[in-house]
Design an enzyme around this catalytic site. Sequence first.
Site, mmCIF file in Angstrom:
data_model
loop_
_atom_site.group_PDB
_atom_site.id
_atom_site.type_symbol
_atom_site.label_atom_id
_atom_site.label_comp_id
_atom_site.label_asym_id
_atom_site.label_seq_id
_atom_site.Cartn_x
_atom_site.Cartn_y
_atom_site.Cartn_z
ATOM 1 C CE LYS A 1 -3.796 -2.521 2.016
ATOM 2 N NZ LYS A 1 -4.488 -3.023 3.209
ATOM 3 C CD GLN B 1 -3.458 -4.629 6.389
ATOM 4 O OE1 GLN B 1 -3.336 -3.663 5.647
ATOM 5 N NE2 GLN B 1 -4.081 -5.733 6.006
ATOM 6 C CG ASP C 1 -9.768 -0.565 4.510
ATOM 7 O OD1 ASP C 1 -9.429 -0.874 3.351
ATOM 8 O OD2 ASP C 1 -9.099 -0.852 5.518
#
Length: 282
Positions: free
Chosen positions: A52, A96, A119
């Site tokens: 990422k 995460q 997200d």
Amino acid sequence: MDKIIDGKKISSDIKEELKEEVRQLTEKGISVTLAVVQVGNDSASTVYVGNKKKACEYIGIGSLSYELKEETTQEELLSLIKELNERKDVNGILVQLPLPKHIKEDVIIKAISPEKDVDGFHPENVGLLSTGQKGFVSCTPAGVIELLKRSGITISGKECVVIGRSNIVGKPMAALLIREDATVTICHSKTVDLKKVAKRADILVAAIGKPKFINSEFIKEGAVVIDVGIHRLEGKKLCGDVDYDDVFDLVSAITPVPGGVGPMTIAMLMKNCVESAKLKNE
Ligand SMILES: NC(=O)c1ccc[n+]([C@@H]2O[C@H](COP(=O)([O-])OP(=O)(O)OC[C@H]3O[C@@H](n4cnc5c(N)ncnc54)[C@H](O)[C@@H]3O)[C@@H](O)[C@H]2O)c1
């Protein structure tokens, strides 16, 4: 239409488009910054976080990295999220997953400001998707829709079967396909006669988490097969939830693993970051 859907190429096209968008935003004095938070040092998470950050760098998105130790308390993590929510220079916040067991994921997801939830996991964004309104959409299913559209595959009116009902993939996938006017069936571990239901699909999305589970007995001739699964076999080779070699002759199009859905997830995360910066400055 190519039979093998090239996620690597499509994701790279999206990244090039985003690079140009970020360049134009920078000219207007608008910067894009993603904060990436990792708790503990799960090796798979470290690889995902690294990828990422690399994608951010390539596109011109700033990234802030927080590598917190495994023992970090829920309160400490919440306090960092509060700080990032308040920072004007941060457009996106990504925590995460999975988190260590002593931290409740749903509490953390709810603490992230919905405007920075790149997200697409916050209940507000999930609700917006369910009611057909604009909001951040979970990156993997959003990537599947891009793959289909950019491969020239019509979704409207198609019979779609999604296998898997997770909050991250299966459910948002179904909501997105409905938004695209497909007729959608969601299957899961309690579905009776999965093969029969799967065989109805013009477009079959497999998000099961079981290596090579879907073989030719689940596929209608000419179906489009999207394989979300990703597994590392002994000897380090990757495979998906679909037995690629077994179904290949039957399908009209299929995503390979690797090089199918996988690269799209990060591309869509980058797209959400750029959208977040644009929304803030509208
Ligand atoms: N490519 C990517 O970027 C990406 C992103 C997220 C997840 N994944 C992969 O996709 C897969 C699914 O991920 P997830 O997070 O949705 O998994 P999950 O474990 O949360 O959900 C799996 C779903 O499959 C269903 N299922 C399990 N066994 C079944 C069976 N025998 N018959 C029918 N349904 C069954 C379950 O009901 C569940 O809803 C995993 O392999 C994961 O690694 C890939």
